[in-house]
Design an enzyme around this catalytic site. Structure first.
Site, PDB file in Angstrom:
ATOM      1  N   GLU A 154      37.027  35.080  54.640  1.00  0.00           N
ATOM      2  CA  GLU A 154      35.738  35.658  54.212  1.00  0.00           C
ATOM      3  C   GLU A 154      34.678  34.571  54.080  1.00  0.00           C
ATOM      4  O   GLU A 154      33.504  34.798  54.383  1.00  0.00           O
ATOM      5  CB  GLU A 154      35.931  36.425  52.892  1.00  0.00           C
ATOM      6  N   GLY A 180      43.013  43.430  53.367  1.00  0.00           N
ATOM      7  CA  GLY A 180      42.303  44.573  52.797  1.00  0.00           C
ATOM      8  C   GLY A 180      42.372  45.821  53.656  1.00  0.00           C
ATOM      9  O   GLY A 180      41.648  46.782  53.443  1.00  0.00           O
ATOM     10  N   GLU A 202      46.834  33.968  56.568  1.00  0.00           N
ATOM     11  CA  GLU A 202      46.316  35.319  56.324  1.00  0.00           C
ATOM     12  C   GLU A 202      45.704  35.875  57.619  1.00  0.00           C
ATOM     13  O   GLU A 202      44.550  35.582  57.929  1.00  0.00           O
ATOM     14  CB  GLU A 202      45.228  35.271  55.249  1.00  0.00           C
ATOM     15  N   ASN A 227      44.137  36.475  44.370  1.00  0.00           N
ATOM     16  CA  ASN A 227      42.769  36.086  44.754  1.00  0.00           C
ATOM     17  C   ASN A 227      41.890  37.291  44.428  1.00  0.00           C
ATOM     18  O   ASN A 227      41.897  38.267  45.158  1.00  0.00           O
ATOM     19  CB  ASN A 227      42.710  35.742  46.249  1.00  0.00           C
ATOM     20  N   TRP A 228      41.179  37.187  43.326  1.00  0.00           N
ATOM     21  CA  TRP A 228      40.372  38.327  42.878  1.00  0.00           C
ATOM     22  C   TRP A 228      39.109  38.521  43.713  1.00  0.00           C
ATOM     23  O   TRP A 228      38.402  39.522  43.551  1.00  0.00           O
ATOM     24  CB  TRP A 228      39.983  38.146  41.410  1.00  0.00           C
ATOM     25  N   LYS A 229      38.778  37.521  44.537  1.00  0.00           N
ATOM     26  CA  LYS A 229      37.539  37.594  45.345  1.00  0.00           C
ATOM     27  C   LYS A 229      36.346  37.774  44.403  1.00  0.00           C
ATOM     28  O   LYS A 229      36.357  37.234  43.301  1.00  0.00           O
ATOM     29  CB  LYS A 229      37.657  38.689  46.402  1.00  0.00           C
ATOM     30  N   HIS A 263      39.062  30.412  53.143  1.00  0.00           N
ATOM     31  CA  HIS A 263      39.394  31.831  53.260  1.00  0.00           C
ATOM     32  C   HIS A 263      38.567  32.432  54.403  1.00  0.00           C
ATOM     33  O   HIS A 263      37.415  32.055  54.606  1.00  0.00           O
ATOM     34  CB  HIS A 263      39.102  32.556  51.938  1.00  0.00           C
ATOM     35  N   GLY A 295      45.235  39.813  47.406  1.00  0.00           N
ATOM     36  CA  GLY A 295      43.909  40.278  46.998  1.00  0.00           C
ATOM     37  C   GLY A 295      44.025  41.516  46.118  1.00  0.00           C
ATOM     38  O   GLY A 295      44.286  41.436  44.913  1.00  0.00           O
ATOM     39  N   GLY A 296      43.850  42.686  46.724  1.00  0.00           N
ATOM     40  CA  GLY A 296      43.784  43.959  46.001  1.00  0.00           C
ATOM     41  C   GLY A 296      44.863  44.156  44.943  1.00  0.00           C
ATOM     42  O   GLY A 296      44.569  44.542  43.805  1.00  0.00           O
ATOM     43  N   SER A 339      47.459  42.334  52.506  1.00  0.00           N
ATOM     44  CA  SER A 339      48.080  43.576  52.046  1.00  0.00           C
ATOM     45  C   SER A 339      49.470  43.369  51.438  1.00  0.00           C
ATOM     46  O   SER A 339      50.346  44.235  51.570  1.00  0.00           O
ATOM     47  CB  SER A 339      48.106  44.619  53.169  1.00  0.00           C
TER      48      SER A 339
HETATM   49  P1  13P Z   1      44.534  41.908  50.344  1.00  0.00           P
HETATM   50  O1  13P Z   1      45.804  41.559  49.611  1.00  0.00           O
HETATM   51  O2  13P Z   1      43.611  42.783  49.563  1.00  0.00           O
HETATM   52  O3  13P Z   1      44.813  42.372  51.734  1.00  0.00           O
HETATM   53  O4  13P Z   1      43.735  40.505  50.500  1.00  0.00           O
HETATM   54  C1  13P Z   1      44.374  39.417  51.055  1.00  0.00           C
HETATM   55  C2  13P Z   1      43.543  38.215  50.836  1.00  0.00           C
HETATM   56  O5  13P Z   1      42.518  38.032  51.469  1.00  0.00           O
HETATM   57  C3  13P Z   1      43.972  37.262  49.809  1.00  0.00           C
HETATM   58  O6  13P Z   1      43.265  36.059  49.893  1.00  0.00           O
END
Ligand code: 13P
Length: 250
Positions: free
Chosen positions: A96, A172, A166, A9-11, A94, A233-234, A212
């Protein structure tokens, strides 16, 4: 047998040029079988992803969509247009989006229906805050999110869909839930689905952990009985790291 998923998930990261560079770096290096590798990217990057996925073992995901197919909804993305473009999945709910864009359980349920109607599959996210976990309310909260998200969805459709647990406190932050904590909640979610549907549906739906996830912890998470993959994500934004995650079985 549930096929494991590694979903990036590149956000709100990467432009089309950076997307192209990423795709060139992973070309020919994704596993041909045994794992479903998915990238979820901003809408402006999806064209490059769907072209790439025609020749490579990569599935594609949008990070959001609206629940109507077309109309006067300035700035929204049509699920029908995403489907016409060849997208496989749409990430919905999500944390966010819930937190910064006031997305409600009702919106998420409408989006799930719109995605399935358009022959794509939803990746339905859920997760609790640290406060909810510390006050012992996490299970009730997360299972409530799932119950609301899947209202009116048939057992066949849900069996093909994906859920991503999540915990907000692990996103993050570098603070991964332990593999046991993740397994415990993912199991609770599967039991909830069994109680809302039946054991067969619950056995088929793939449930991911997100928060993470990185090459160093993916194996342990994936060794857990109910965890079918990661929503990352990251660690999904660097090609080498994404490849290490997708090839976690090697
Ligand atoms: P991270 O892997 O950066 O913690 O992000 C998780 C996430 O929100 C994936 O949708």
């Amino acid at each position: 047998m549930r096929t494991p998923i590694i979903a990036g998930n590149w956000k709100m990261n990467k432009n089309p040029q950076e997307t192209q560079e990423f795709l060139e770096a992973i070309k020919g290096k994704l596993p041909e079988s045994g794992v479903e590798a998915i990238i979820g990217a901003p809408a402006i990057d999806l064209n490059a992803l769907t072209w790439f996925s025609k020749d490579e073992p990569l599935k594609t995901a949008a990070e959001n969509c609206y629940f109507e197919d077309a109309g006067a909804f300035t700035g929204e993305t049509s699920p029908k247009a995403l489907s016409d473009m060849g997208l496989d999945y749409v990430i919905i709910g999500h944390s966010e989006r819930r937190q910064y864009f006031a997305e409600t359980d009702e919106d998420i349920n409408k989006k799930a229906h719109a995605i399935l109607k358009n022959n794509m599959l939803p990746i339905i996210c859920c997760g609790e805050t640290l406060e909810q976990r510390e006050s012992g309310k996490a299970e009730e909260w997360v299972t409530g999110q799932i119950e609301n998200a899947v209202k009116g969805i048939s057992d066949d459709d849900l069996a093909k869909s994906v859920v991503a647990y999540e915990p907000i406190w692990a996103i993050g932050t570098g603070k991964t839930a332990t593999a046991d904590q993740a397994q415990e909640m993912v199991h609770v979610i599967r039991e909830k689905i069994a109680s809302l549907y039946d054991a067969d549906t619950a056995d088929k739906v793939r449930i991911l952990y997100g928060g993470s996830v990185k090459p160093a912890n993916v194996k342990e998470l994936m060794s857990k009985e109910d965890i079918d993959g990661g929503l990352v994500g990251g660690a999904s934004m660097d090609p080498e790291s994404f490849l290490a995650l997708a090839n976690f079985q090697k």
